[in-house]
Write a protein that holds these residues in place. Structure first.
Motif, PDB file in Angstrom:
ATOM      1  N   PRO A  38       0.812  -1.231   0.000  1.00 30.91           N
ATOM      2  CA  PRO A  38       0.000   0.000   0.000  1.00 30.91           C
ATOM      3  C   PRO A  38       0.837   1.270   0.000  1.00 30.91           C
ATOM      4  N   LEU A  39       1.942   1.270   0.751  1.00 30.38           N
ATOM      5  CA  LEU A  39       2.812   2.443   0.793  1.00 30.38           C
ATOM      6  C   LEU A  39       3.494   2.669  -0.544  1.00 30.38           C
ATOM      7  N   SER A  40       4.064   1.610  -1.121  1.00 31.97           N
ATOM      8  CA  SER A  40       4.786   1.748  -2.391  1.00 31.97           C
ATOM      9  C   SER A  40       3.839   2.138  -3.526  1.00 31.97           C
ATOM     10  N   VAL A  41       2.638   1.564  -3.528  1.00 30.07           N
ATOM     11  CA  VAL A  41       1.647   1.934  -4.552  1.00 30.07           C
ATOM     12  C   VAL A  41       1.264   3.394  -4.401  1.00 30.07           C
ATOM     13  N   SER A  42       1.066   3.829  -3.160  1.00 27.55           N
ATOM     14  CA  SER A  42       0.685   5.219  -2.917  1.00 27.55           C
ATOM     15  C   SER A  42       1.773   6.184  -3.373  1.00 27.55           C
ATOM     16  N   PHE A 232      13.855   4.969  -8.155  1.00 26.71           N
ATOM     17  CA  PHE A 232      12.753   4.094  -8.587  1.00 26.71           C
ATOM     18  C   PHE A 232      11.468   4.901  -8.782  1.00 26.71           C
ATOM     19  N   VAL A 233      11.163   5.754  -7.815  1.00 27.67           N
ATOM     20  CA  VAL A 233       9.947   6.559  -7.913  1.00 27.67           C
ATOM     21  C   VAL A 233       9.999   7.454  -9.145  1.00 27.67           C
ATOM     22  N   TRP A 234      11.133   8.096  -9.373  1.00 31.79           N
ATOM     23  CA  TRP A 234      11.268   9.013 -10.507  1.00 31.79           C
ATOM     24  C   TRP A 234      11.190   8.281 -11.841  1.00 31.79           C
ATOM     25  N   LEU A 235      11.878   7.138 -11.947  1.00 29.60           N
ATOM     26  CA  LEU A 235      11.893   6.396 -13.205  1.00 29.60           C
ATOM     27  C   LEU A 235      10.505   5.892 -13.587  1.00 29.60           C
ATOM     28  N   TYR A 240       5.693   4.176 -17.980  1.00 29.70           N
ATOM     29  CA  TYR A 240       4.344   3.637 -18.123  1.00 29.70           C
ATOM     30  C   TYR A 240       4.151   2.340 -17.336  1.00 29.70           C
ATOM     31  N   PHE A 241       5.016   2.109 -16.338  1.00 29.15           N
ATOM     32  CA  PHE A 241       4.933   0.873 -15.573  1.00 29.15           C
ATOM     33  C   PHE A 241       4.891   1.178 -14.073  1.00 29.15           C
ATOM     34  N   PRO A 242       3.883   1.963 -13.627  1.00 30.07           N
ATOM     35  CA  PRO A 242       3.842   2.310 -12.199  1.00 30.07           C
ATOM     36  C   PRO A 242       3.672   1.118 -11.273  1.00 30.07           C
ATOM     37  N   MET A 243       2.915   0.081 -11.702  1.00 28.66           N
ATOM     38  CA  MET A 243       2.733  -1.087 -10.843  1.00 28.66           C
ATOM     39  C   MET A 243       4.040  -1.846 -10.669  1.00 28.66           C
ATOM     40  N   LEU A 244       4.818  -1.929 -11.747  1.00 34.29           N
ATOM     41  CA  LEU A 244       6.131  -2.569 -11.653  1.00 34.29           C
ATOM     42  C   LEU A 244       7.032  -1.774 -10.725  1.00 34.29           C
ATOM     43  N   GLY A 245       6.927  -0.451 -10.821  1.00 35.56           N
ATOM     44  CA  GLY A 245       7.702   0.395  -9.925  1.00 35.56           C
ATOM     45  C   GLY A 245       7.306   0.206  -8.479  1.00 35.56           C
ATOM     46  N   SER A 246       6.025   0.015  -8.228  1.00 33.98           N
ATOM     47  CA  SER A 246       5.549  -0.224  -6.866  1.00 33.98           C
ATOM     48  C   SER A 246       6.131  -1.513  -6.301  1.00 33.98           C
ATOM     49  N   PHE A 247       6.246  -2.526  -7.154  1.00 27.55           N
ATOM     50  CA  PHE A 247       6.804  -3.808  -6.723  1.00 27.55           C
ATOM     51  C   PHE A 247       8.278  -3.658  -6.350  1.00 27.55           C
ATOM     52  N   PHE A 248       9.052  -2.979  -7.197  1.00 25.75           N
ATOM     53  CA  PHE A 248      10.470  -2.785  -6.909  1.00 25.75           C
ATOM     54  C   PHE A 248      10.672  -1.923  -5.664  1.00 25.75           C
ATOM     55  N   LEU A 249       9.819  -0.932  -5.495  1.00 24.33           N
ATOM     56  CA  LEU A 249       9.920  -0.091  -4.303  1.00 24.33           C
ATOM     57  C   LEU A 249       9.601  -0.897  -3.053  1.00 24.33           C
ATOM     58  N   LEU A 251      10.238  -4.071  -2.653  1.00 23.85           N
ATOM     59  CA  LEU A 251      11.452  -4.857  -2.374  1.00 23.85           C
ATOM     60  C   LEU A 251      12.538  -3.994  -1.736  1.00 23.85           C
ATOM     61  N   MET A 252      12.598  -2.731  -2.135  1.00 27.43           N
ATOM     62  CA  MET A 252      13.583  -1.827  -1.540  1.00 27.43           C
ATOM     63  C   MET A 252      13.281  -1.600  -0.063  1.00 27.43           C
ATOM     64  N   PHE A 253      12.006  -1.449   0.273  1.00 26.52           N
ATOM     65  CA  PHE A 253      11.619  -1.302   1.679  1.00 26.52           C
ATOM     66  C   PHE A 253      11.943  -2.570   2.465  1.00 26.52           C
ATOM     67  N   LEU A 254      11.779  -3.724   1.831  1.00 35.79           N
ATOM     68  CA  LEU A 254      12.121  -4.997   2.469  1.00 35.79           C
ATOM     69  C   LEU A 254      13.597  -5.040   2.820  1.00 35.79           C
ATOM     70  N   ARG A 255      14.448  -4.706   1.839  1.00 37.66           N
ATOM     71  CA  ARG A 255      15.888  -4.719   2.083  1.00 37.66           C
ATOM     72  C   ARG A 255      16.274  -3.715   3.167  1.00 37.66           C
ATOM     73  N   SER A 256      15.634  -2.567   3.158  1.00 40.62           N
ATOM     74  CA  SER A 256      15.945  -1.534   4.141  1.00 40.62           C
ATOM     75  C   SER A 256      15.614  -1.994   5.561  1.00 40.62           C
TER      76      SER A 256
END
Length: 305
Positions: A38-42, A232-235, A240-249, A251-256
């Protein structure tokens, strides 16, 4: 048992160890990281719709002052994201903490841990936010007093001058630096809630003690994940792939989160609070970690940088 290469108590060691723990139970951590979705999608979808000219069926921002129902929905939406994020931090910290010790944690056990950790984490978050608010307010009041005193002494202030602009930049930069300083001091607080069953002000004090000697590593972690998350957010915001960006973000929160938990363990080791085996003739500390392939305890050696 296999002995991995020596990694110092620094950024590289934290990232290396957290990566190994996640890889050893990848789908377990991937499932828990869905709490971050929810956070990454937002963070990606909402700006994407805003800048692309699209609008949600209910324009909360335009109706915010008039429509009480829209206001309530917006606040509930923010609360849902916040609680979901805290659940992610709690469960991932719990799993990483036990994974660091080579213990197996099931998905349902991690979820069950929320019953004892989520409310203490919420309470600790409220205390931290309240303290940051008071600190920021005190700083701004101090600046206001200095500003007013200057005017009462006869100084003429030109709000359009370069000097006033520079003064404003210095004030904002100082406030941001103060907030970052306290954030670094309290960066281990949520992990302490999970690992030591403390809550409220106690984890903040405990974190300030443990982070001594490792504050630079905590800052580098903040910088590392902050920069990559921003990229990631900027790219994906511009693409045109915001959902893919949400997924990668996500994973970034997971690693953090996992890295921050490993940092907590390293801080305990640095303060002599871990029962570590010391190899005679070498100043190496050996800690059990899960193996990548066989998922059994293995030994990793770490040394103070």
């Amino acid at each position: 048992m296999e002995i991995t290469p020596v990694h110092a108590l620094n950024l590289t060691g934290v990232l290396f160890t957290s990566k190994r723990i996640i890889r050893a139970n990848y789908f377990h951590f991937l499932s828990l990281s869905l709490f971050f979705l929810p956070l990454s999608v937002s963070l990606i979808i909402t700006p994407y719709f805003h800048y692309s000219g699209h609008h949600f069926p209910v324009d909360l921002f335009n109706n915010f002052p008039q429509n009480h129902k829209a206001v309530s929905s917006h606040l509930l939406y923010i609360l849902f994201i916040y609680i979901s994020t805290l659940c992610a931090i709690a469960t991932i910290s719990y799993s990483t903490y036990h994974g660091f010790e080579g213990k197996h944690v099931s998905f349902f056990t991690a979820l069950k841990s929320l019953t004892s950790s989520i409310f203490p984490i919420i309470a600790t978050a409220i205390v931290a936010h309240a303290l940051l608010f008071l600190i920021s307010l005190t700083f701004l009041l101090f600046v206001g007093v200095v500003f007013t005193s200057g005017q009462s002494l006869g100084f003429v202030i030109d709000y359009n001058s370069i000097h006033f602009t520079l003064f404003s930049v210095v004030v904002v930069a100082t406030l941001i630096s103060v907030i970052i300083y306290f954030h670094l001091n309290w960066s281990l607080a949520f992990v302490i809630v999970v690992a030591e069953s403390k809550w409220g002000l106690a984890p903040l004090i405990r974190s300030s003690y443990l982070i001594k000697g490792m504050r630079s590593v905590s800052f580098l972690l903040l910088l590392y994940f902050g920069i990559f998350s921003g990229i990631f957010v900027w790219l994906f915001l511009c693409g045109y792939f915001p959902m893919l960006g949400s997924f990668f973000l996500m994973l970034m929160f997971l690693r953090s989160t996992a890295s921050n938990t490993v940092l907590y363990m390293y801080c305990k080791a640095l303060h002599g609070e871990l029962a570590l085996e010391i190899d005679e003739g070498f100043d190496h500390h050996y800690i059990n970690l899960p193996s990548d392939e066989e998922k059994v305890p293995q030994i990793v050696s770490v040394v103070a940088a």
